[in-house]
Design an enzyme around this catalytic site. Structure first.
Site, short mmCIF file in Angstrom:
data_model
loop_
_atom_site.label_atom_id
_atom_site.label_comp_id
_atom_site.label_asym_id
_atom_site.label_seq_id
_atom_site.Cartn_x
_atom_site.Cartn_y
_atom_site.Cartn_z
N TRP A 136 -17.24 -38.67 50.46
CA TRP A 136 -17.44 -40.01 49.59
C TRP A 136 -18.15 -39.51 48.41
O TRP A 136 -18.41 -40.21 47.66
CB TRP A 136 -18.03 -40.86 50.55
CG TRP A 136 -19.20 -40.40 51.31
CD1 TRP A 136 -19.10 -39.94 52.58
CD2 TRP A 136 -20.43 -39.88 50.91
NE1 TRP A 136 -20.21 -39.22 52.85
CE2 TRP A 136 -20.98 -39.34 51.97
CE3 TRP A 136 -21.21 -40.16 49.86
CZ2 TRP A 136 -22.65 -38.76 51.93
CZ3 TRP A 136 -22.53 -39.57 49.51
CH2 TRP A 136 -22.92 -39.12 50.63
N ASN A 137 -19.05 -38.41 48.51
CA ASN A 137 -20.05 -38.14 47.42
C ASN A 137 -19.55 -38.18 46.00
O ASN A 137 -20.13 -38.71 45.04
CB ASN A 137 -21.12 -37.04 47.68
CG ASN A 137 -20.44 -35.84 47.81
OD1 ASN A 137 -19.14 -35.87 48.14
ND2 ASN A 137 -20.97 -34.76 47.48
N LYS A 160 -6.69 -37.71 52.75
CA LYS A 160 -7.37 -38.70 53.50
C LYS A 160 -8.82 -38.51 52.97
O LYS A 160 -9.71 -37.76 53.13
CB LYS A 160 -7.59 -38.10 55.26
CG LYS A 160 -8.52 -38.92 55.95
CD LYS A 160 -8.72 -38.21 57.22
CE LYS A 160 -9.40 -39.09 58.05
NZ LYS A 160 -11.00 -39.32 57.59
N HIS A 161 -9.26 -39.80 52.46
CA HIS A 161 -10.53 -39.90 51.74
C HIS A 161 -11.41 -40.34 52.86
O HIS A 161 -11.13 -40.99 53.72
CB HIS A 161 -10.45 -40.53 50.40
CG HIS A 161 -11.28 -40.13 49.28
ND1 HIS A 161 -12.45 -39.49 49.68
CD2 HIS A 161 -11.30 -40.40 48.17
CE1 HIS A 161 -12.80 -39.05 48.33
NE2 HIS A 161 -12.30 -39.73 47.27
N ALA A 162 -12.78 -40.31 52.53
CA ALA A 162 -13.81 -40.83 53.55
C ALA A 162 -13.60 -42.58 53.41
O ALA A 162 -13.37 -42.95 52.32
CB ALA A 162 -15.22 -40.72 52.95
N SER A 213 -18.89 -31.16 56.20
CA SER A 213 -19.97 -30.85 56.75
C SER A 213 -19.35 -29.24 57.61
O SER A 213 -18.22 -29.05 57.74
CB SER A 213 -20.34 -31.50 58.00
OG SER A 213 -19.43 -31.60 59.18
N GLU A 234 -14.69 -26.14 51.76
CA GLU A 234 -15.91 -26.38 50.93
C GLU A 234 -16.90 -27.16 52.01
O GLU A 234 -16.78 -28.23 51.91
CB GLU A 234 -15.53 -26.70 49.58
CG GLU A 234 -16.87 -26.58 48.60
CD GLU A 234 -17.80 -27.83 48.74
OE1 GLU A 234 -18.87 -27.30 49.34
OE2 GLU A 234 -17.54 -28.73 48.01
N LEU A 235 -17.74 -26.56 52.22
CA LEU A 235 -18.72 -26.96 53.29
C LEU A 235 -20.18 -27.11 52.76
O LEU A 235 -20.40 -26.99 51.50
CB LEU A 235 -18.77 -26.34 54.79
CG LEU A 235 -17.57 -26.05 55.13
CD1 LEU A 235 -17.47 -25.08 56.57
CD2 LEU A 235 -16.51 -27.07 55.37
N CYS A 268 -23.08 -31.26 47.75
CA CYS A 268 -23.19 -30.04 48.45
C CYS A 268 -23.89 -28.83 47.79
O CYS A 268 -24.65 -28.17 48.27
CB CYS A 268 -21.76 -29.65 48.89
SG CYS A 268 -20.90 -30.72 49.55
N GLU A 365 -29.16 -28.82 55.99
CA GLU A 365 -28.80 -29.47 54.77
C GLU A 365 -29.56 -30.60 54.86
O GLU A 365 -29.14 -31.39 55.63
CB GLU A 365 -27.45 -29.29 54.53
CG GLU A 365 -27.23 -30.27 53.10
CD GLU A 365 -25.63 -30.22 52.70
OE1 GLU A 365 -25.24 -29.85 51.63
OE2 GLU A 365 -24.78 -30.20 53.49
#
Length: 463
Positions: A136-137, A160-162, A213, A234-235, A268, A365
């Site tokens: 979502w960021n 599939k978005h947040a 995450s 990409e975490l 991130c 994080e």
């Protein structure tokens, strides 16, 4: 089959009030969306690169046309400052422009002579439907980042978005189709996690990309690996920013503060651990504190706000718990740390000192506006501390000797990206991605466009 009336609300994080209610798709509807996307792909893949590029370029133009609407929606759904939403849409339009202008070169056939005579061609062919699971960021950018490259390569795309930015996902689909992308080629799936696993397993889905995450990455990689699907992950990260002995300390302090609180500290590849050598530590500490104290927390729609609310209440609670656990293990709050009363999910710009291994502020994080300040003996020790992490997405080096900083970045910094005397997010012509528990694969810069293609060898051998 999903139950009737199973759904969720999107919540405005600045007020805590409901924006919209959405229903989850039924299993059958989700499966049909995959089939429709695949059928659209079968036609799209036959279009020339030049034909696809016209549509991709137009998506960028239509994005700019909807900029005001999109940035207001992002602010409403996840608390982003309006001015930063504008920057996000500009970046997305730039990605469309760069991809469209360079696709012919990046996807061109390569001719190769064969050792024993004959002709060889390497062609970069689309593989099919690519499924993206996005956070979502950055509601527009996260989806644009993978989908534009995949569409340009000739693939179909599912998103599939947040849940909390569902409105942004649907607006993006509207923009794509308004720009001339064939219907069903880019489809938003409003589904839960169990349904998502089934989408990964669907035989028509050929690749999966996730930004999220490390736990989410492990889960998706396991499901995808079980059905032999390629993944790009990409975490998270706890990026180290080094302030070396020859740094411009005032520049470093100002830039590090901006890098920590950009996008409300929810990035991130944000600056998170600030590793400062002993010889300049006190000077940096004083200047950094002043910069962090001067950050104004407030309504993200107001021009004078520097920091908006966190995106969800549960995310703020997690951050509060991480700060408390760090303090229980020896960290001290030097700036901020007091959660304001009133509506919304606000958290102030905060600095923790005496940060060491064994604390979340060092090991994990912290996805919010909390900075970890760490003292190093010297430049070598600073690099050791920066690499003492299970993550490796980005990092930064502050030094007046740019050449030295470049060499340190190339030879010693164990991350996918390094910023010199600056903080950054992404550039359309540079690779984006990490190493270690920050994931694998690359996006942007011509790298992302080849993540989900078939590098096909076609050979005509001399008899």
């Amino acid at each position: 089959m999903k139950k009737e009336n199973s759904g969720f609300n999107t919540i405005n994080p600045a007020t805590g009030k409901t924006i919209e209610h959405y229903e989850y798709m039924t299993d059958e509807a989700a499966k049909k969306a995959v089939e429709n996307c695949h059928n659209a792909f079968l036609e799209w893949k036959l279009k020339s690169v030049e034909e696809r590029a016209k549509v991709i370029k137009n998506i960028g133009k239509v994005l700019l046309k909807h900029k005001e609407e999109f940035k207001k929606l992002m602010t409403q759904e996840m608390g982003k400052l309006l001015k930063q939403g504008e920057q996000e849409i500009d970046l997305c339009a730039g990605i469309c422009e760069y991809t469209a202008e360079n696709a012919s070169k990046m996807l061109a056939d390569e001719e190769r002579e064969l050792p024993e005579g004959g002709k060889g061609i390497v062609s970069y062919d689309p593989i099919g439907v690519v499924y993206g699971i996005q956070p979502w960021n950055f509601p527009a950018y996260q989806a644009i980042r993978y989908s534009i490259a995949s569409l340009m390569a000739g693939n179909g795309v599912l998103l599939k978005h947040a849940a909390n930015v569902t409105g942004s996902a649907l607006l993006l689909q509207k923009i794509y189709e308004e720009a001339g992308l064939p219907k069903h080629l880019f489809s938003v799936l409003i589904i839960d996690h169990d349904q998502s696993d089934k989408i990964i397993e669907n035989e028509l889905v050929r690749g999966v990309t996730l930004t999220g995450s490390e736990d989410a990455g492990k889960h998706v990689a396991k499901i995808a690996g079980g059905v032999l699907k390629k993944t790009v992950l990409e975490l998270g990260s706890n990026d180290g920013y080094l302030v070396l002995s020859d740094a411009d300390v005032q520049l470093a302090a100002k830039t590090c503060a901006k890098g920590r609180i950009y996008n409300n500290g929810e990035t991130c590849v944000a600056a998170k651990r600030f590793i400062v050598v002993e010889s300049v530590y006190d000077e940096f500490r004083e200047a950094f504190f002043e910069n962090m104290k001067g950050i104004k927390l407030g309504d993200p729609t107001k021009e004078d706000s520097d920091l908006g609310p966190m995106a969800r209440e549960d995310l703020r609670e997690k951050l509060i718990d991480q700060v408390k656990e760090s303090m229980d293990n020896g960290a001290k709050i030097a700036v901020g740390g007091e959660v304001p009363e009133g509506e919304g999910f606000y958290y102030p710009s905060t600095v923790l000192e005496h940060v060491k291994p064994g604390q979340p502020a060092y090991d994990d994080e912290l996805f919010g506006p909390v900075a970890s300040l760490i003292k190093a003996k010297d430049d070598e020790d600073a690099m050791r501390i920066a690499n003492d992490s299970r993550f490796g997405l980005g990092g930064g080096i502050f030094s007046k000797d740019e050449g030295k900083a470049m060499e340190l970045a190339k030879k010693h910094f164990d991350t996918g990206m390094v910023f010199i005397n600056s903080f950054g997010l992404a550039q359309p012509n540079m690779p984006f991605g990490g190493v270690k528990n920050s994931g694998y694969g690359r996006e942007h810069g011509g790298f992302g466009i080849k993540e989900f293609v078939n590098a096909k060898a076609v050979m005509a051998l001399n008899k």
